[in-house]
Design an enzyme around this catalytic site. Sequence first.
Site, PDB file in Angstrom:
ATOM      1  N   THR A 319       0.970  -1.157   0.041  1.00 50.82           N
ATOM      2  CA  THR A 319       0.035  -0.156   0.024  1.00 50.82           C
ATOM      3  C   THR A 319       1.039   1.243  -0.156  1.00 50.82           C
ATOM      4  O   THR A 319       2.002   1.272   0.320  1.00 50.82           O
ATOM      5  CB  THR A 319      -0.902  -0.006   1.188  1.00 50.82           C
ATOM      6  OG1 THR A 319      -1.527  -1.159   1.646  1.00 50.82           O
ATOM      7  CG2 THR A 319      -1.995   1.152   1.096  1.00 50.82           C
ATOM      8  N   ARG A 347     -12.832  -8.563  -3.897  1.00 50.42           N
ATOM      9  CA  ARG A 347     -12.641  -8.135  -2.596  1.00 50.42           C
ATOM     10  C   ARG A 347     -11.854  -6.572  -2.472  1.00 50.42           C
ATOM     11  O   ARG A 347     -11.099  -5.988  -3.260  1.00 50.42           O
ATOM     12  CB  ARG A 347     -11.318  -8.931  -1.833  1.00 50.42           C
ATOM     13  CG  ARG A 347     -10.830  -8.768  -0.579  1.00 50.42           C
ATOM     14  CD  ARG A 347      -9.616  -7.783  -0.687  1.00 50.42           C
ATOM     15  NE  ARG A 347      -8.956  -7.672   0.662  1.00 50.42           N
ATOM     16  CZ  ARG A 347      -8.040  -6.886   1.006  1.00 50.42           C
ATOM     17  NH1 ARG A 347      -7.298  -6.384  -0.035  1.00 50.42           N
ATOM     18  NH2 ARG A 347      -7.820  -6.871   2.338  1.00 50.42           N
ATOM     19  N   GLY A 349     -10.142  -3.981   0.431  1.00 50.56           N
ATOM     20  CA  GLY A 349      -9.647  -3.864   1.571  1.00 50.56           C
ATOM     21  C   GLY A 349      -9.736  -2.436   2.415  1.00 50.56           C
ATOM     22  O   GLY A 349     -10.628  -1.697   2.170  1.00 50.56           O
ATOM     23  N   ASP A 350      -8.694  -2.160   3.301  1.00 50.44           N
ATOM     24  CA  ASP A 350      -9.052  -0.799   4.275  1.00 50.44           C
ATOM     25  C   ASP A 350      -8.907   0.136   3.719  1.00 50.44           C
ATOM     26  O   ASP A 350      -9.138   1.434   4.125  1.00 50.44           O
ATOM     27  CB  ASP A 350      -8.438  -1.094   5.455  1.00 50.44           C
ATOM     28  CG  ASP A 350      -6.914  -1.126   5.294  1.00 50.44           C
ATOM     29  OD1 ASP A 350      -6.487  -1.982   4.611  1.00 50.44           O
ATOM     30  OD2 ASP A 350      -6.004  -0.309   5.786  1.00 50.44           O
ATOM     31  N   THR A 369      -1.420   0.450   6.488  1.00 50.18           N
ATOM     32  CA  THR A 369      -0.885  -0.646   5.588  1.00 50.18           C
ATOM     33  C   THR A 369      -0.929  -1.651   6.462  1.00 50.18           C
ATOM     34  O   THR A 369      -0.322  -1.764   7.589  1.00 50.18           O
ATOM     35  CB  THR A 369       0.320  -0.069   4.919  1.00 50.18           C
ATOM     36  OG1 THR A 369       0.740  -1.306   4.362  1.00 50.18           O
ATOM     37  CG2 THR A 369       1.580  -0.050   5.982  1.00 50.18           C
ATOM     38  N   GLY A 370      -1.491  -2.693   5.770  1.00 49.07           N
ATOM     39  CA  GLY A 370      -1.612  -4.110   6.459  1.00 49.07           C
ATOM     40  C   GLY A 370      -2.725  -4.946   6.139  1.00 49.07           C
ATOM     41  O   GLY A 370      -3.267  -4.782   5.035  1.00 49.07           O
ATOM     42  N   GLY A 372      -5.656  -5.788   5.426  1.00 46.40           N
ATOM     43  CA  GLY A 372      -7.071  -4.748   5.474  1.00 46.40           C
ATOM     44  C   GLY A 372      -8.151  -5.462   6.400  1.00 46.40           C
ATOM     45  O   GLY A 372      -9.008  -4.553   6.955  1.00 46.40           O
TER      46      GLY A 372
END
Length: 453
Positions: A319, A347, A349-350, A369-370, A372
């Site tokens: 990210t 899908r 993510g965050d 970042t990670g 999500g």
Amino acid sequence: MFPSLSSRMHRGLLASTALLLAPLGCATSSQAGAARDEAALRTDEPPRMKPKWGMVIHGGAGGISRENLTPEREAAMRAALTEALQAGHAVLAKGGRSLDAVTAAIRVLEDSPYFNAGKGAVFNHDGVTELDAAVMDGKTRMAGAVAGVHHIQNPIDLARRVMEKSPHVMLVGDGAEAFARSQGMPLVDAKYFYTEERWQGLQRALEQERAKEAPPAEQGQPPTQGLAPAQPVTPGQPPAQGATPAQPSSPTQPPTQGLAPAQPVTPGQPPAQGATPAQPSSPTQPPAPARPATPAQPQPGSSLTPGVAPITGDHKFGTVGAVALDMEGNLAAGTSTGGMTNKRFGRVGDSPIIGAGTYADERCAVSATGHGEFFIRYTVARDICARVEYQDLPLLEAANHVVNDVLVRAGGEGGVIAMDRQGHVAMPFNSSGMYRGYIGEDGTPTVSIFQQP
């Protein structure tokens, strides 16, 4: 009112990567310069001077190790991070808005093939890139986001258009691209996003998935020849059960079909009048991922492969993001990503979720970042700022508690970058590395990657 027991317990747990934004070193491609920057981002001692404005960026977190990152690639990634910091600083130094600085920095990272956003985005299960981005202005709390777009060169710019030119906060897929055309933004052919590294990353992920799910062969019988993911007409849709996929000319060569832009009304058809992307010979098929020699048919519900780093093979959550504080004391945050390698079923993510991967208000700004799903469930970005607002916690303590306590206990991996309106900066992460950097008003960029200096 006295702070809660939990608050008192965490007063002393400051992230070792958290610091005040200040001129602590100069990013350089030399080993000595890199070591100096790594050490600078590990200090817990506040600098002698507190800046009035500046910015911090990240390029993803995960299992990043010196052993698996070549010196050449490390130098190139440090250079790209430095360029992004300088692009944001150029805006702030002229009295520009934090929002402009954030988008300028992220645009640089989106244009780099080294980060999982824009040009360097990973492929989904069907061999298609799906891009997400969000931006938020802390002064007004206006926000814009896009998700699942295929043909936007700089998704952060489209997210900002959503914020400023529409009554909405988030647009997705074909509708987002239709909005982009209505705003005069060009669409790029999907071939723009192709890199051999990301393609091979998908092949490895598919092969691992099939190997894991392959049924044992009966004694005396050859393994069943499985099929690569079926090729739907609409990019981004799950493969049909039992369908036979189109095969690329060579398992190690990039696909030559299925690179036309997805259209907002009729996916897979040529673009409407005024659209500019070039049309390949077969626009209705997405790229066909190459199949390994003896794969098994993937099943719905297969595990995702979070951000497989293309060259190193590292487990990395790709990210890019930026937060900035301008001369007027206003904060902004932005995040952009290509998501997870081998992701399926649309899908998201965050990163484009306001409050999860991106958030800014008048006190605090965060880009995450990670993994999500964890950042969404625990509303990580907003949680950090809420602790600053309601518990009156220092930014360093709030960010460290959420990343290294809340997320760790939940099993979530990743990190954040954050700033408050006093110019304090936090960069905690619970993985072995996070691409990160900051720059203060003196214009000296500092870049770091690893957990240990």
